[in-house]
Design an enzyme around this catalytic site. Structure first.
Site, PDB file in Angstrom:
ATOM      1  N   ASP A 102      10.862  -1.831   5.705  1.00  0.00           N
ATOM      2  CA  ASP A 102      10.021  -1.188   4.789  1.00  0.00           C
ATOM      3  C   ASP A 102       9.769  -1.958   3.550  1.00  0.00           C
ATOM      4  OD1 ASP A 102       8.559   1.126   3.737  1.00  0.00           O
ATOM      5  OD2 ASP A 102      10.334   1.816   3.005  1.00  0.00           O
ATOM      6  N   ASP A 326       1.393  -1.895   2.350  1.00  0.00           N
ATOM      7  CA  ASP A 326       2.637  -1.323   2.723  1.00  0.00           C
ATOM      8  C   ASP A 326       2.883  -1.268   4.190  1.00  0.00           C
ATOM      9  OD1 ASP A 326       4.801   0.423   2.540  1.00  0.00           O
ATOM     10  OD2 ASP A 326       3.419   2.207   2.823  1.00  0.00           O
TER      11      ASP A 326
END
Length: 452
Positions: A102, A326
């Protein structure tokens, strides 16, 4: 004031958290190449949209001017839908766990159990620190302990006691919680070459208390923890970065193909062999120092530049706006005024019939019945970033099949006054993305994913 605070935080972190010691890695290894895994079943487009919206809402809540010693390291990974997993082997002897990779968070944390007789736990679901000879809890006065959030009722730190451990706790927007001990451990990573990289003293959260949908429900998709790759000092990328050129990259391949090609996370200079990388500067948002911000300047549809006020892409004084790359968000999100321009331009140029009924959550869907290769006739998007870098994804990166013979534009709107634009992992598929932290720049190439 905020830029000064951020500079001081980044500077001090170099001394608070020394780089991890590397063992059993050849000097010829300039980088670690780790397979990224996907788990099925994949969420439907409507489910992905709901999870993405929830994730971005949560991430937007984190933009607050918070002092350095209380800097939040809350992961947004659990609130995302587009998870890619890394197989991390932790402890001695190694215990294998799947962690979500992440870029939207800093903390590395795993689910832990303090059991002695662990027969009621399935293998590879939690980490058992009692079974590892190298598990080392951080002391509460260890400088690294200052980098993690503390429980409201944390024990008073006793500098004279050897066993005054470092407690951490952080929560999610829906009330979910994970807490435990901050510690150091030896980790082992499986690389694509078959060799094993053993890394000593990697700092991570050992979560003994985990509750709530965000960290244990279906949105977490069976993960055993999170590998934070953000820009903060305790992220996995930061801890390993200085040993491997302080950069990382990844190739996210189209996981809907059968069989799906392998995606990779590369720690180090794995992208150096790519002939042509387009670079754009990474920006700093003092109120969101974790995220990888870039400056989007223009959007084109079929070569025509759209009339979008440049101020739409700016980060304001409250830390809102801007554009983030992201890995944990599936779809793309654009500031609402820009989104309106894009969807109007695409609608005018689309040569396929508009679907009779829209898929819930999507504003533009087309009927591709009888069309062999719809990507050949769908409108083409182009994004121009600061520094002259131009990103031209293929239509399959932003038109997705939501129902049989129906494809929808996989771009959503976001209010720039309370959120930010996002280049999600669907838009990134098929490109090498390199995060060069030393030079503070993001590079990307369509050719990079063809590397062996």
């Amino acid at each position: 004031m905020f830029p000064l605070i951020f500079f001081l935080c980044s500077f001090l972190s170099l001394f608070l958290l020394p780089p991890s010691n590397i063992a059993a890695v050849s000097n010829h290894n300039k980088y670690l190449k780790l397979p990224l895994l996907r788990k099925s079943p994949f969420p439907s487009p409507t489910q992905a949209l709901a999870l993405d919206t929830r994730r971005l809402h949560f991430l937007s809540l984190r933009r607050k001017p918070i002092p350095f010693v209380k800097s939040p390291v809350v992961s947004g990974a659990a609130s995302g839908s587009g998870q890619y997993f890394v197989d991390l082997r932790i402890g001695q002897p190694p215990q294998s766990l799947l962690l979500i990779a992440d870029t939207g968070s800093d903390l590395v944390w795993v689910k832990c159990s303090a059991c002695r007789n662990c027969s009621h736990h399935s293998p590879a679901t939690v980490f058992f620190p009692r079974h590892s000879s190298t598990f080392s809890p951080a002391h509460c006065y260890d400088p690294v302990c200052r980098l993690v959030p503390k429980p409201d009722r944390a024990p008073i730190c006793n500098h004279t006691r050897i066993h005054s451990t470092c407690h951490y706790e952080y929560g999610y927007a829906d009330g979910s919680l994970t807490s435990g001990l901050f510690a150091r451990e030896t980790t082992s990573l499986k690389t694509s070459s078959g060799k094993e990289a053993r890394l000593k003293s990697v700092a991570f959260g050992c979560g003994f208390r985990i509750s709530g949908q965000s960290v244990s429900g279906t949105s977490f998709n069976g993960a055993n923890g999170v590998m934070g790759l953000g820009r903060g000092p305790i992220s996995f990328a930061s801890q390993l970065g200085r040993r491997f050129g302080n950069k990382f990259s990844y190739c996210l391949m189209d996981y809907t193909l059968s069989p799906p090609p392998t995606s990779y996370l590369i720690i180090g200079n794995g992208g150096d062999g790519v002939s042509k990388l387009f670079f754009t500067p990474l920006l700093t948002n003092p109120l969101s120092p974790t995220f990888y911000y870039v400056k989007l300047k223009s959007v084109f549809v079929n070569g025509a530049k759209l009339r979008i006020d440049p101020s739409i892409w700016e980060i304001d004084d409250s830390g809102n706006g801007g554009t983030v790359v992201d890995s944990g968000t599936t779809l793309a999100f654009l500031a609402e005024p820009a989104y309106r321009s894009v969807i109007a331009a695409v609608r005018r140029r689309v040569k396929l019939p508009i679907a009779d009924a829209l898929t819930p959550g999507f504003d533009l869907c087309v009927n591709v019945s009888g069309v062999t290769k719809p990507e050949k006739i769908l409108p083409r998007l182009k994004f121009e970033f600061s520094g002259g870098a131009v990103f031209v994804p293929p239509p399959r990166n932003y038109f997705i099949e939501t129902e049989e013979q129906i494809q929808c534009l996989a771009i959503q709107s976001v209010d720039p006054k309370v959120g930010f634009s996002v280049i999600g992992n669907l838009m990134q598929q098929g490109f090498l993305f390199e995060f060069d932290r030393d030079r503070s720049r993001l590079g990307f190439s369509r050719r990079g994913c063809a590397l062996p």
